[in-house]
Design a protein around this motif. Sequence first.
Motif, mmCIF file in Angstrom:
data_model
loop_
_atom_site.group_PDB
_atom_site.id
_atom_site.type_symbol
_atom_site.label_atom_id
_atom_site.label_comp_id
_atom_site.label_asym_id
_atom_site.label_seq_id
_atom_site.Cartn_x
_atom_site.Cartn_y
_atom_site.Cartn_z
ATOM 1 N N LEU A 1 -56.215 63.153 -1.049
ATOM 2 C CA LEU A 1 -55.830 61.911 -0.337
ATOM 3 C C LEU A 1 -54.526 61.299 -0.880
ATOM 4 O O LEU A 1 -53.959 60.803 0.077
ATOM 5 N N ALA A 2 -54.257 61.238 -1.920
ATOM 6 C CA ALA A 2 -53.276 60.338 -2.472
ATOM 7 C C ALA A 2 -51.887 60.948 -2.066
ATOM 8 O O ALA A 2 -50.974 60.162 -1.749
ATOM 9 N N SER A 3 -51.824 62.430 -2.001
ATOM 10 C CA SER A 3 -50.637 62.896 -1.580
ATOM 11 C C SER A 3 -50.455 63.080 -0.256
ATOM 12 O O SER A 3 -49.358 63.526 0.211
ATOM 13 N N LEU A 4 -51.319 62.838 0.938
ATOM 14 C CA LEU A 4 -51.584 62.929 2.190
ATOM 15 C C LEU A 4 -50.929 61.819 3.036
ATOM 16 O O LEU A 4 -50.949 61.717 4.305
ATOM 17 N N ASP A 5 -50.755 60.349 2.288
ATOM 18 C CA ASP A 5 -50.470 59.246 2.786
ATOM 19 C C ASP A 5 -51.204 59.174 4.235
ATOM 20 O O ASP A 5 -50.856 58.883 5.046
ATOM 21 N N LEU A 6 -52.737 59.204 4.069
ATOM 22 C CA LEU A 6 -53.625 58.760 5.068
ATOM 23 C C LEU A 6 -53.916 57.609 5.029
ATOM 24 O O LEU A 6 -53.623 56.765 4.025
ATOM 25 N N SER A 7 -54.290 57.026 6.159
ATOM 26 C CA SER A 7 -54.754 55.422 6.336
ATOM 27 C C SER A 7 -55.773 55.088 5.308
ATOM 28 O O SER A 7 -56.689 55.897 4.932
ATOM 29 N N SER A 8 -55.671 53.587 4.698
ATOM 30 C CA SER A 8 -56.827 53.247 4.076
ATOM 31 C C SER A 8 -58.207 53.309 4.539
ATOM 32 O O SER A 8 -59.133 53.887 3.688
ATOM 33 N N SER A 9 -58.346 53.188 5.838
ATOM 34 C CA SER A 9 -59.740 53.380 6.381
ATOM 35 C C SER A 9 -60.072 54.839 6.181
ATOM 36 O O SER A 9 -61.439 55.057 6.208
ATOM 37 N N ILE A 10 -59.345 55.672 6.635
ATOM 38 C CA ILE A 10 -59.676 57.287 6.578
ATOM 39 C C ILE A 10 -60.074 57.597 4.995
ATOM 40 O O ILE A 10 -61.082 58.203 4.499
ATOM 41 N N ASN A 11 -59.429 56.965 3.935
ATOM 42 C CA ASN A 11 -59.724 57.386 2.524
ATOM 43 C C ASN A 11 -60.726 56.616 2.224
ATOM 44 O O ASN A 11 -61.648 57.281 1.400
#
Length: 1008
Positions: free
Chosen positions: A126-136
């Motif tokens: 997750l940290a390296s994929l630049d996903l939104s906080s809601s997805i994380n």
Amino acid sequence: MSMDMLVSASLVPASEAISKVIEEILETVKASGEVLIEKESFAELSGYLGRIVPVLRELIKKRIHGSESVNNVTQILSRQIKVAKGQVLECSKRNKVYLLVNCRRIVKQLQETTKEISRALSLIPLASLDLSSSINEEVSRLCDDMLKVEFKAAVAEEHALERIESGLQERNSDRSYANGLLVLIAEAVGISTDRSALKREFDEFKREVEDAQVRKNQAEALQMDQIIGLLGRADAALSPGEKKKRYYSEKKSLSNQPLEPLQPFYCQITQEIMVDPVETSSGKIFERSAIEKWLKDGNTTCPLTNIPLDSRFLRPNVILRKSIEEWKERNTMITIGSLKVKLCSGEEQEVLPCLKQLQDLCEERDLNREWVALENYIPILVGFLRGRNPETKSRALAVLHLLAMDSDENKERIAEVENAVESIVKLLSRSTVETKLAVALLLELSKSFVVLDRIGKVHSCILLLVTTYNSENIQAARDAKEILESLSFDNQNVVQMAKVNYFKPLLQQLSSGSDVSKMIMATALADMELTDHSKAALFDDGVLQPLLHLISHGDTQVKQAAVKALKNLSSLPRNGMQMIREAAVAPLLSLLYLHTASHPALREQVAATIMNLAISATSPEAGETPMMLLESDDDIFRLFCLISLTGPNVQESILRTFHAICQPPSARDMRAKLRQLSAVQLLVQLCEQRNPTIRTSAVMLFFCLTVDGDDDTLAQHVDQRCLETLLMVVQTSHDEEEKTAAMGIISNLPIDHTQITQWLLDAGALPIIVRFLADSMHSSSYMNHLVENASGALRRFTVSTNHEWQNRAAEASIIPVLVQLLGTGTSLTKQHAAISLAQFSESSSSLSRPVEKRRGFWCCSTPSEPGCPVHFGVCSVETSFCLVEAGAVQPLVRVLGDSDFGACKAALRALSTLIDGEKLQNGSRVLSEARCIAAIIKLLSYPCADLQGEALHILERVFRLLEHKQQYGASAKMPLVDITQRGSGTVKALAAQILAHLDVLPNQSSFF
């Protein structure tokens, strides 16, 4: 996974691989809806899988390329989703019994798969994929939820498994245990308990077990064989060959077998056993009915020999007939003895034909019924009534009915079987066919008094009989009615019938029963919780006159029971009105006057009943003209005097009686008579009662008497203590009606008695009233009447003759509240608010402060305060009570559109204060800008002379000004002309005067 496969997977673009995983998930979710077992667990898994899809779609949007970690996650996810899909498909296709036996393994595998999917998700970088906080956050929650998941087999499935394990451990070979177990399994997995359905499912289960793949696990194969052996003992699990073997093994115990019929027993025409054999002229023997038909059809020769027949010669063969009868009788006895074995087998395929055969035998003759009873079939037949097969129960009921016919001994034998009557009664709630047969059997049994008594004592029997009586099945209803009539020999049965809305026996006992029965019936009616429909039905069926007879002729105990019953029934207004029409009031009043302290309970019941009648007489059902309850002044006087002579319960009932009578607007004479009886003085005292119910009733009656009361009478008896009591009620009572009434009393007190107003101010009434009005802005509609009365009470503090009171009211910030009430209140509240604002406005001119002139140089002096467009000076809400400053003009104009004439008239009064005297020019301009003049013109068309007069007075002044004549004159002409033609008196003259202003009529017109 081989290296080639890994390399191949790594060559597939990440987005494509993820899309395939999504596709697999969606297919799995869809398929999970078809599982045959553990539906809740699979539904929960589907929920988790559904939450994964948005996450994976977000990964696709990121267009990830060459991420080894993402590829690994995708591969693991794909593998685990396929495992889950395989589990779903397995549970969608395999045999239900097999799935139940393996349900613990299934949920364990499902739980492991869920956790493996959770672990795969946790590997997403997750940290390296630049996903939104809601997805994380969603991924984190999802992993946590799936990791903690605990799937368990359903309760019913666990229970079935425990029974299987118990049977295997105890090596239970009992067939009834196997039958019960197979049914339990069927219910747990949703299989029909019909034997054919159970047989099909069991056969499929055996085939499933024999599958080669299952046999790979020897321990499992052994367990499955044991389960098959356990369930194989159930009736439904037997094959036709096994059933035949069991049947013959049971048949060997019989000492005799039926004999085959001899050839001479057969009729050569019908090929059936003869009943009435006759010999023809040819010497051949035939069944009488067969040979007679042969001859009737035109045949003249013997069917066997072709010899001509003499149709007159048909001689009965007595010897042969007797031989046939002896053969039938012997075989019948053997058959009856042999049928028991088949009936006891529990096999439905055997039971139903045997029952049919048994029914046929019982219908043939009464001797057969006797033999059946002696063979002790009755307990067996009763046992069938507790089964599940409706056809079996119906046949058993039919046979039991035949056995009970014309035999009290058999009736008692049936009743003596444990729970026999209870089992029959239960069938009244089943299908139409079972109900019809069950009620017919009960009717036959009820012909024995011993059994009848037992029938009445069965729980819910009377309820089910009444339900059957009200059904659409005509014959069943007729039988149920006959049973109920038989059961009515017992008073307790009659009471039970009444409790389930079957009142006919109760009414019969109440009219013509013994004194004891009448007492029991009246007491039952008194204590019964009746619906309005039941109360109405009782009156329709004639309950009133028997009860009135009892209160006139019975002893004190009977009278009390009858009065209490009438109290219960009179709570329905239509019943109360009927009691008044049928002269029930006079005997009740006589009881009330005669029975003093020696019988307080009776007096309380009488008073409460009279109260119900009073409420009924003034209810909406009574129509616009309320019924007369107290016809003479003497009755009014005597009843009211009892308030001072009785206990609190009677006091409350009498107070509420007079409150109901005095409430309607048409009760003006009654209110006047009570005031003449010094009712106000007594009610002022009762308002101080510590008993809250007495106080509430007194306050509410007191309020009624103030509606159109004599001001001097009220002022004479209302002192400061009384006012403080009323304010305490307003502040502390939890009864909204009492609070409303107390506030209404304050509102209705004479306004011109300044001492009352001063007492109210000293008692802190003003802030209390203001608080209620302010709180009303956020209250529900039930406070409307309280707000009406509170706004009415406020009028006395805003009179223009006392500026001190006005100042105190203004300081309490009441003017903004009044303005708001113009928009939110009821019509009466708007009327009261407009009157108070009018009274405030009448003082505005004298309180408006002159505008100070600027001094010194213009450029250096302080600008003067802006003046009021109406009062020429400096106005404010708090100091001069100005309607313009308060923003009241527009709300008052809107009130002119109210359908209530009183509210419109009050609004006109308030608006007219803006054009009094020198304020005409400026005030009329303000009214014009607020579109008030056009609204006033519309009022000319209202069918109310007083309202027209108020509007005309304003328009007469407004139309003195040229600008308003030009702007509004044209729209006013037609209404004004109509008034001059249809109106009368001052209204007509005022309209003509305005028309003169508008140059429509000459000043010397005869209209003036």
